[in-house]
Design a protein around this motif. Structure first.
Motif, PDB file in Angstrom:
ATOM      1  N   MET A   1       0.837  -1.176   0.000  1.00 57.99           N
ATOM      2  CA  MET A   1       0.000   0.000   0.000  1.00 57.99           C
ATOM      3  C   MET A   1       0.890   1.251   0.000  1.00 57.99           C
ATOM      4  O   MET A   1       1.840   1.345   0.759  1.00 57.99           O
ATOM      5  CB  MET A   1      -0.882  -0.010   1.240  1.00 57.99           C
ATOM      6  N   ILE A   2       0.561   2.185  -0.839  1.00 60.44           N
ATOM      7  CA  ILE A   2       1.309   3.429  -0.919  1.00 60.44           C
ATOM      8  C   ILE A   2       0.714   4.419   0.080  1.00 60.44           C
ATOM      9  O   ILE A   2      -0.483   4.673   0.064  1.00 60.44           O
ATOM     10  CB  ILE A   2       1.259   4.012  -2.344  1.00 60.44           C
ATOM     11  N   HIS A   3       1.570   4.980   0.925  1.00 64.83           N
ATOM     12  CA  HIS A   3       1.120   5.949   1.918  1.00 64.83           C
ATOM     13  C   HIS A   3       1.319   7.379   1.447  1.00 64.83           C
ATOM     14  O   HIS A   3       0.521   8.254   1.755  1.00 64.83           O
ATOM     15  CB  HIS A   3       1.856   5.743   3.239  1.00 64.83           C
ATOM     16  N   PHE A   4       2.416   7.610   0.718  1.00 67.82           N
ATOM     17  CA  PHE A   4       2.679   8.952   0.203  1.00 67.82           C
ATOM     18  C   PHE A   4       3.686   8.879  -0.931  1.00 67.82           C
ATOM     19  O   PHE A   4       4.413   7.897  -1.072  1.00 67.82           O
ATOM     20  CB  PHE A   4       3.201   9.887   1.292  1.00 67.82           C
ATOM     21  N   ILE A   5       3.700   9.937  -1.743  1.00 65.94           N
ATOM     22  CA  ILE A   5       4.682  10.110  -2.800  1.00 65.94           C
ATOM     23  C   ILE A   5       5.279  11.492  -2.626  1.00 65.94           C
ATOM     24  O   ILE A   5       4.550  12.475  -2.496  1.00 65.94           O
ATOM     25  CB  ILE A   5       4.048   9.980  -4.193  1.00 65.94           C
ATOM     26  N   LEU A   6       6.602  11.567  -2.587  1.00 66.83           N
ATOM     27  CA  LEU A   6       7.310  12.840  -2.444  1.00 66.83           C
ATOM     28  C   LEU A   6       8.276  12.996  -3.603  1.00 66.83           C
ATOM     29  O   LEU A   6       8.950  12.044  -3.980  1.00 66.83           O
ATOM     30  CB  LEU A   6       8.094  12.881  -1.137  1.00 66.83           C
ATOM     31  N   LEU A   7       8.355  14.179  -4.136  1.00 65.60           N
ATOM     32  CA  LEU A   7       9.328  14.510  -5.161  1.00 65.60           C
ATOM     33  C   LEU A   7      10.065  15.741  -4.690  1.00 65.60           C
ATOM     34  O   LEU A   7       9.449  16.770  -4.420  1.00 65.60           O
ATOM     35  CB  LEU A   7       8.626  14.776  -6.498  1.00 65.60           C
ATOM     36  N   PHE A   8      11.385  15.626  -4.540  1.00 71.83           N
ATOM     37  CA  PHE A   8      12.168  16.751  -4.046  1.00 71.83           C
ATOM     38  C   PHE A   8      13.472  16.855  -4.810  1.00 71.83           C
ATOM     39  O   PHE A   8      13.959  15.886  -5.390  1.00 71.83           O
ATOM     40  CB  PHE A   8      12.411  16.646  -2.541  1.00 71.83           C
ATOM     41  N   SER A   9      14.027  18.055  -4.827  1.00 72.87           N
ATOM     42  CA  SER A   9      15.275  18.305  -5.540  1.00 72.87           C
ATOM     43  C   SER A   9      16.454  17.826  -4.713  1.00 72.87           C
ATOM     44  O   SER A   9      16.314  17.480  -3.540  1.00 72.87           O
ATOM     45  CB  SER A   9      15.416  19.790  -5.850  1.00 72.87           C
ATOM     46  N   ARG A  10      17.639  17.849  -5.308  1.00 75.47           N
ATOM     47  CA  ARG A  10      18.846  17.434  -4.595  1.00 75.47           C
ATOM     48  C   ARG A  10      19.230  18.421  -3.508  1.00 75.47           C
ATOM     49  O   ARG A  10      20.009  18.109  -2.630  1.00 75.47           O
ATOM     50  CB  ARG A  10      20.007  17.289  -5.572  1.00 75.47           C
ATOM     51  N   GLN A  11      18.703  19.632  -3.576  1.00 77.23           N
ATOM     52  CA  GLN A  11      18.945  20.622  -2.533  1.00 77.23           C
ATOM     53  C   GLN A  11      17.964  20.465  -1.372  1.00 77.23           C
ATOM     54  O   GLN A  11      18.043  21.172  -0.394  1.00 77.23           O
ATOM     55  CB  GLN A  11      18.840  22.035  -3.101  1.00 77.23           C
ATOM     56  N   GLY A  12      17.023  19.536  -1.498  1.00 78.16           N
ATOM     57  CA  GLY A  12      16.074  19.272  -0.433  1.00 78.16           C
ATOM     58  C   GLY A  12      14.780  20.050  -0.541  1.00 78.16           C
ATOM     59  O   GLY A  12      13.957  19.997   0.372  1.00 78.16           O
ATOM     60  N   LYS A  13      14.563  20.743  -1.649  1.00 77.14           N
ATOM     61  CA  LYS A  13      13.333  21.516  -1.811  1.00 77.14           C
ATOM     62  C   LYS A  13      12.224  20.599  -2.320  1.00 77.14           C
ATOM     63  O   LYS A  13      12.368  19.924  -3.333  1.00 77.14           O
ATOM     64  CB  LYS A  13      13.562  22.664  -2.792  1.00 77.14           C
ATOM     65  N   LEU A  14      11.119  20.583  -1.612  1.00 76.83           N
ATOM     66  CA  LEU A  14       9.990  19.738  -1.958  1.00 76.83           C
ATOM     67  C   LEU A  14       9.287  20.292  -3.190  1.00 76.83           C
ATOM     68  O   LEU A  14       8.916  21.466  -3.236  1.00 76.83           O
ATOM     69  CB  LEU A  14       9.021  19.665  -0.776  1.00 76.83           C
ATOM     70  N   ARG A  15       9.116  19.462  -4.210  1.00 74.78           N
ATOM     71  CA  ARG A  15       8.489  19.874  -5.461  1.00 74.78           C
ATOM     72  C   ARG A  15       7.061  19.368  -5.590  1.00 74.78           C
ATOM     73  O   ARG A  15       6.212  20.029  -6.171  1.00 74.78           O
ATOM     74  CB  ARG A  15       9.299  19.358  -6.654  1.00 74.78           C
ATOM     75  N   LEU A  16       6.799  18.183  -5.081  1.00 69.99           N
ATOM     76  CA  LEU A  16       5.479  17.576  -5.211  1.00 69.99           C
ATOM     77  C   LEU A  16       5.254  16.646  -4.036  1.00 69.99           C
ATOM     78  O   LEU A  16       6.177  15.955  -3.604  1.00 69.99           O
ATOM     79  CB  LEU A  16       5.405  16.776  -6.522  1.00 69.99           C
ATOM     80  N   GLN A  17       4.039  16.627  -3.549  1.00 68.04           N
ATOM     81  CA  GLN A  17       3.691  15.680  -2.493  1.00 68.04           C
ATOM     82  C   GLN A  17       2.261  15.209  -2.689  1.00 68.04           C
ATOM     83  O   GLN A  17       1.383  15.979  -3.034  1.00 68.04           O
ATOM     84  CB  GLN A  17       3.871  16.297  -1.111  1.00 68.04           C
ATOM     85  N   LYS A  18       2.055  13.921  -2.525  1.00 69.40           N
ATOM     86  CA  LYS A  18       0.724  13.328  -2.625  1.00 69.40           C
ATOM     87  C   LYS A  18       0.590  12.363  -1.460  1.00 69.40           C
ATOM     88  O   LYS A  18       1.392  11.444  -1.291  1.00 69.40           O
ATOM     89  CB  LYS A  18       0.575  12.597  -3.958  1.00 69.40           C
ATOM     90  N   TRP A  19      -0.404  12.581  -0.624  1.00 73.89           N
ATOM     91  CA  TRP A  19      -0.614  11.772   0.569  1.00 73.89           C
ATOM     92  C   TRP A  19      -1.863  10.919   0.392  1.00 73.89           C
ATOM     93  O   TRP A  19      -2.908  11.416  -0.014  1.00 73.89           O
ATOM     94  CB  TRP A  19      -0.758  12.661   1.802  1.00 73.89           C
ATOM     95  N   TYR A  20      -1.759   9.638   0.703  1.00 71.57           N
ATOM     96  CA  TYR A  20      -2.878   8.711   0.616  1.00 71.57           C
ATOM     97  C   TYR A  20      -3.393   8.313   1.991  1.00 71.57           C
ATOM     98  O   TYR A  20      -4.327   7.525   2.082  1.00 71.57           O
ATOM     99  CB  TYR A  20      -2.467   7.466  -0.175  1.00 71.57           C
ATOM    100  N   THR A  21      -2.760   8.820   3.026  1.00 68.66           N
ATOM    101  CA  THR A  21      -3.231   8.628   4.391  1.00 68.66           C
ATOM    102  C   THR A  21      -3.460  10.003   5.010  1.00 68.66           C
ATOM    103  O   THR A  21      -2.807  10.971   4.649  1.00 68.66           O
ATOM    104  CB  THR A  21      -2.205   7.853   5.241  1.00 68.66           C
ATOM    105  N   THR A  22      -4.368  10.076   5.924  1.00 69.61           N
ATOM    106  CA  THR A  22      -4.680  11.339   6.579  1.00 69.61           C
ATOM    107  C   THR A  22      -3.782  11.534   7.788  1.00 69.61           C
ATOM    108  O   THR A  22      -3.760  10.716   8.706  1.00 69.61           O
ATOM    109  CB  THR A  22      -6.157  11.350   7.032  1.00 69.61           C
ATOM    110  N   LEU A  23      -3.021  12.620   7.752  1.00 71.64           N
ATOM    111  CA  LEU A  23      -2.125  12.973   8.844  1.00 71.64           C
ATOM    112  C   LEU A  23      -2.214  14.477   9.078  1.00 71.64           C
ATOM    113  O   LEU A  23      -2.444  15.237   8.135  1.00 71.64           O
ATOM    114  CB  LEU A  23      -0.673  12.623   8.505  1.00 71.64           C
ATOM    115  N   PRO A  24      -1.990  14.924  10.308  1.00 73.76           N
ATOM    116  CA  PRO A  24      -1.941  16.372  10.554  1.00 73.76           C
ATOM    117  C   PRO A  24      -0.717  16.996   9.876  1.00 73.76           C
ATOM    118  O   PRO A  24       0.286  16.331   9.613  1.00 73.76           O
ATOM    119  CB  PRO A  24      -1.833  16.497  12.076  1.00 73.76           C
TER     120      PRO A  24
END
Length: 71
Positions: free
Chosen positions: A1-24
């Motif tokens: 089961m996929i909980h989340f997908i993160l896409l970030f640059s090599r400098q650590g900057k978050l480019r995309l995030q998709k969450w499949y679970t509910t979290l604060p």
């Protein structure tokens, strides 16, 4: 089961995030910070699979690609 997908640059900057679970939001930011720090500190020749808490993380590092069209 996929909980989340993160896409970030090599400098650590978050480019995309998709969450499949509910979290604060506070918990999401903590997870993102831990994962980005852990993945970026790994070497290039290490495995793309990481055990983190009770999850298996799979990641792929991409390089810049230049495409030239020559006539």
């Amino acid at each position: 089961m996929i909980h989340f997908i993160l896409l970030f640059s090599r400098q650590g900057k978050l480019r995309l995030q998709k969450w499949y679970t509910t979290l604060p939001d506070k918990e999401r930011k903590k997870i993102i910070r831990e994962i980005v720090q852990m993945i970026l500190s790994r070497g290039q020749r290490t495995s793309s699979f990481v055990d983190w808490k009770d999850l298996k993380l799979v990641y792929k590092r991409y390089m810049l690609a230049y495409i030239f069209a020559v006539r």
